[in-house]
Design an enzyme around this catalytic site. Sequence first.
Site, PDB file in Angstrom:
ATOM      1  N   ARG A  94      35.365  48.939  52.468  1.00 12.00           N
ATOM      2  CA  ARG A  94      34.687  47.821  50.779  1.00 12.00           C
ATOM      3  C   ARG A  94      34.268  48.321  49.884  1.00 12.00           C
ATOM      4  O   ARG A  94      34.483  48.561  48.747  1.00 12.00           O
ATOM      5  CB  ARG A  94      33.298  46.974  51.340  1.00 12.00           C
ATOM      6  N   TYR A 148      40.055  29.902  30.406  1.00 12.91           N
ATOM      7  CA  TYR A 148      40.099  29.686  31.871  1.00 12.91           C
ATOM      8  C   TYR A 148      39.078  28.315  32.367  1.00 12.91           C
ATOM      9  O   TYR A 148      38.486  28.624  32.248  1.00 12.91           O
ATOM     10  CB  TYR A 148      40.591  30.714  32.547  1.00 12.91           C
ATOM     11  N   ASP A 206      39.392  39.632  28.048  1.00 15.37           N
ATOM     12  CA  ASP A 206      40.507  38.907  28.620  1.00 15.37           C
ATOM     13  C   ASP A 206      41.100  38.465  28.198  1.00 15.37           C
ATOM     14  O   ASP A 206      42.118  38.394  27.950  1.00 15.37           O
ATOM     15  CB  ASP A 206      39.681  37.315  29.894  1.00 15.37           C
ATOM     16  N   LYS A 221      48.377  37.127  37.485  1.00 15.98           N
ATOM     17  CA  LYS A 221      49.259  36.887  36.953  1.00 15.98           C
ATOM     18  C   LYS A 221      50.121  38.113  36.409  1.00 15.98           C
ATOM     19  O   LYS A 221      51.114  37.947  37.206  1.00 15.98           O
ATOM     20  CB  LYS A 221      48.473  36.197  36.032  1.00 15.98           C
TER      21      LYS A 221
HETATM   22  C1  LIG Z   1      42.690  34.058  31.324  1.00 12.69           C
HETATM   23  C2  LIG Z   1      42.651  33.155  32.889  1.00 12.69           C
HETATM   24  N1  LIG Z   1      41.356  34.201  34.024  1.00 12.69           N
HETATM   25  C3  LIG Z   1      40.672  34.690  34.629  1.00 12.69           C
HETATM   26  C4  LIG Z   1      41.491  33.908  35.465  1.00 12.69           C
HETATM   27  C5  LIG Z   1      41.157  33.766  37.009  1.00 12.69           C
HETATM   28  O1  LIG Z   1      41.785  34.416  37.514  1.00 12.69           O
HETATM   29  P1  LIG Z   1      41.877  34.595  39.434  1.00 12.69           P
HETATM   30  O2  LIG Z   1      42.953  32.915  39.131  1.00 12.69           O
HETATM   31  O3  LIG Z   1      42.864  35.662  39.903  1.00 12.69           O
HETATM   32  O4  LIG Z   1      40.548  34.008  39.725  1.00 12.69           O
HETATM   33  C6  LIG Z   1      42.386  33.037  34.895  1.00 12.69           C
HETATM   34  C7  LIG Z   1      43.240  32.216  36.134  1.00 12.69           C
HETATM   35  O5  LIG Z   1      44.279  30.968  36.488  1.00 12.69           O
HETATM   36  C8  LIG Z   1      43.044  32.675  33.764  1.00 12.69           C
HETATM   37  O6  LIG Z   1      44.205  32.371  33.368  1.00 12.69           O
END
Ligand SMILES: Cc1ncc(COP(=O)(O)O)c(C=O)c1O
Length: 384
Positions: free
Chosen positions: A51, A103, A175, A200
């Site tokens: 961890r 998101y 992000d 992604k």
């Molecule tokens: C722009 C963006 N940020 C954060 C996330 C969250 O990531 P995760 O699905 O890996 O938890 C996503 C998921 O679709 C995303 O598209």
Amino acid sequence: MGKEQLKFNSKTIHGGQFPDKAYGAVMPPIYQTSTYAQSTPGGHKGYEYSRSANPTRSALENSLASIENGTYGLAFGSGLAAIDAVIKLLSPGDEVISTNDLYGGSYRIFKRIFENYGIVFHFVGMQDASAIAQYINKNTKLIWVETPTNPMMNIIDIKAVAALAKKHQVLLAVDNTFATPYLQLPLDLGADIVMHSATKYLGGHSDVVVGALVVKDKELADKLYFIQNASGAVCGPMDSFLVLRGIKTLHVRMQRHCENGRAVAEFLAKHPKIEKVYWPGFEDHPNHQIAKSQMKDFGGMISFVPKNGSYKEAIAIVERLQLFTLAESLGGVESLAGHPASMTHASIPAEEREKSGVVDALIRLSVGIEDREDLIADLNQAIQ
Ligand SMILES: Cc1ncc(COP(=O)(O)O)c(C=O)c1O
């Protein structure tokens, strides 16, 4: 030549990487272990418990730091776990100013989890960075920027927001999931924290769920490492390996995503049955000039609305697609289509959602790296 002097394409392959100490394995082994033998209490070889740290995860974390031009990388069990760690830097009463078009899961963790712990969120349209200043007060601790935004492809001027954040001594987190460091380097533009859903483009093959943070500042890194270990939302060695492998082809995949994205965006823009196409590469995109200056190219994410579009029409189009797979997520080698109102953004109340343009008829595409003629033919048969 020091690896940190390498250019981007070389960093994706070599940044922060060394042959494995045991047998010289070129790819880091998947150290599928929870614990490590000690010769005497505290007598270990740098790893005590997985961890806290694991060699395969360390290899990924070093790669992440390298490709984002940061100093410290942290890998988590998902993008949301990475976001969770950032918000845990805050205390009750602290305020966050967030992009309003983001998101749906990021919105949900802010509103439905952290508001319950006394953290206050302001969701603000940031296309004009000066609109943010009016929300800053003595409690403001963090500005959260997503650019390009999911799913409206709005572009936020990272440099301008960073200047504002610095002036008020507020942290800026970006992000960078949609752009990836191939297109945009938020730390170089003045951000303090870069966050990724590595699920992604970094992973790139739709086979893993992982999150990431990268920072430059040691004190901030130490606080985040403490949260990563204390809260425990880490990714496993196999997942770390998969993302690391994905990163090694990030630059070639992204180049093709951008080329195909442009071809698909231009096809849709000319199509008589399409009302509106959202893609930052168009000269009439409201922040095209900012996109041009802070990104190397415009990416493979596109949203569009069919003419006289309704919820029903959007669903009919996505159901007719054959090569594009109707699925959540994005950024993999294969093309995906999504209906944000009922899928990725269903957790945002309709009223809030529509204010930022996420109407019922909106369709989002993650353009993959197949032959673009095949992708266009598929869209052409689906849009009737
Ligand atoms: C722009 C963006 N940020 C954060 C996330 C969250 O990531 P995760 O699905 O890996 O938890 C996503 C998921 O679709 C995303 O598209």
